[in-house]
Scaffold this active site. Structure first.
Site, PDB file in Angstrom:
ATOM      1  N   ARG A  90      -6.675   6.697  -7.622  1.00 57.53           N
ATOM      2  CA  ARG A  90      -6.221   7.829  -6.818  1.00 57.53           C
ATOM      3  C   ARG A  90      -4.890   7.477  -6.175  1.00 57.53           C
ATOM      4  O   ARG A  90      -4.694   6.348  -5.702  1.00 57.53           O
ATOM      5  CB  ARG A  90      -7.240   8.172  -5.717  1.00 57.53           C
ATOM      6  CG  ARG A  90      -8.644   8.406  -6.204  1.00 57.53           C
ATOM      7  CD  ARG A  90      -8.747   9.528  -7.196  1.00 57.53           C
ATOM      8  NE  ARG A  90      -8.343  10.817  -6.630  1.00 57.53           N
ATOM      9  CZ  ARG A  90      -8.175  11.916  -7.363  1.00 57.53           C
ATOM     10  NH1 ARG A  90      -8.300  11.850  -8.673  1.00 57.53           N
ATOM     11  NH2 ARG A  90      -7.839  13.030  -6.805  1.00 57.53           N
ATOM     12  N   HIS A 108      -1.025  -3.513 -11.351  1.00 55.44           N
ATOM     13  CA  HIS A 108      -0.585  -2.458 -12.269  1.00 55.44           C
ATOM     14  C   HIS A 108      -0.376  -3.074 -13.649  1.00 55.44           C
ATOM     15  O   HIS A 108       0.272  -4.124 -13.760  1.00 55.44           O
ATOM     16  CB  HIS A 108       0.723  -1.839 -11.755  1.00 55.44           C
ATOM     17  CG  HIS A 108       1.252  -0.735 -12.620  1.00 55.44           C
ATOM     18  ND1 HIS A 108       0.703   0.529 -12.636  1.00 55.44           N
ATOM     19  CD2 HIS A 108       2.269  -0.717 -13.520  1.00 55.44           C
ATOM     20  CE1 HIS A 108       1.374   1.268 -13.510  1.00 55.44           C
ATOM     21  NE2 HIS A 108       2.312   0.550 -14.051  1.00 55.44           N
ATOM     22  N   GLN A 172      -5.093 -11.369 -18.395  1.00 56.87           N
ATOM     23  CA  GLN A 172      -4.089 -11.937 -17.479  1.00 56.87           C
ATOM     24  C   GLN A 172      -4.230 -11.354 -16.074  1.00 56.87           C
ATOM     25  O   GLN A 172      -3.997 -12.040 -15.075  1.00 56.87           O
ATOM     26  CB  GLN A 172      -2.679 -11.680 -18.021  1.00 56.87           C
ATOM     27  CG  GLN A 172      -2.418 -12.357 -19.354  1.00 56.87           C
ATOM     28  CD  GLN A 172      -2.739 -13.850 -19.308  1.00 56.87           C
ATOM     29  OE1 GLN A 172      -2.399 -14.546 -18.354  1.00 56.87           O
ATOM     30  NE2 GLN A 172      -3.439 -14.322 -20.309  1.00 56.87           N
TER      31      GLN A 172
END
Ligand code: GRF
Length: 195
Positions: A90, A108, A172
């Site tokens: 969100r 990210h 990773q």
């Protein structure tokens, strides 16, 4: 440090963070919070003995502020002093992020500043990148644009699909996020660059 982890789905990054907070680690998980009451990660957090909570975003419709007020209310009793977004899907408004600036991290799945937003693996493939990876950054008002605290790189293989590339990056992520969080809670902001 009292860490709250926010998830939306399976929570594999959350599990990696929980597993890292053992022994002399300066941080402890106080709650795992999801915007989806059915998120698989909630069961995994319970199995690992961590308190869980859910605030379903759907009843709030387009009222992001009301949803975020409910998030804050769910977090408050646990008095976290660090939020780790881990597969949290969100977008948070500046009103929520502001008070947490300098105390909220996100992972990210791209080498920011490349590919902020969604579908990062498909975009890297479409662009013909030979390298891809993931980034841990401080969350600021601008989506996926905060100070970079760590990155890990993976090769892009000629027969990669978004799924095979995503799987390689995810491995990773599970190395990078715990390493960055541990350094972050000691007040060290030196970026970690994993080969
Ligand atoms: C994955 O795509 C990961 O790259 C990103 O969020 C998604 C779910 O992660 N960070 P998780 O398994 O829920 O941690």
């Amino acid at each position: 440090r009292r860490v709250a982890i926010l998830i939306s789905g399976g929570g594999s990054n959350m599990v990696a963070l929980l597993r890292s907070m053992t022994g002399d680690h300066p941080a402890r998980p106080v709650v795992v919070l999801s915007n989806d009451p059915e998120a698989g990660g909630l069961a995994r957090a319970r199995e690992l003995g961590v308190l869980v909570a859910a605030v379903d975003h759907r009843p709030f419709g387009r009222d992001r502020v009301a949803f975020e007020d409910a998030l804050q209310a769910a977090l408050a009793p646990h008095a976290p002093d660090l939020l780790c977004l881990a597969g949290f899907m969100r977008i948070l408004t500046p009103g929520f992020v502001g008070p947490w600036k300098g105390r909220m991290l996100n992972i990210h799945p791209s080498l920011l500043p490349l590919y902020p937003g969604l579908h990062t693996h498909a975009r890297a493939l479409a662009h013909g990148d030979r390298e891809h990876g993931c980034t841990v950054h401080e969350v600021t008002e601008e989506l996926d644009h905060g100070p970079i605290l760590g990155q890990a790189r993976v090769p892009v293989l000629t027969d990669d699909t978004p799924d095979t590339l995503a799987a390689r990056v995810l491995v990773q992520e599970h190395r990078l996020y715990p390493a960055v969080m541990r350094r972050y809670v000691t007040g060290d902001r030196t970026p970690i660059l994993l080969p």
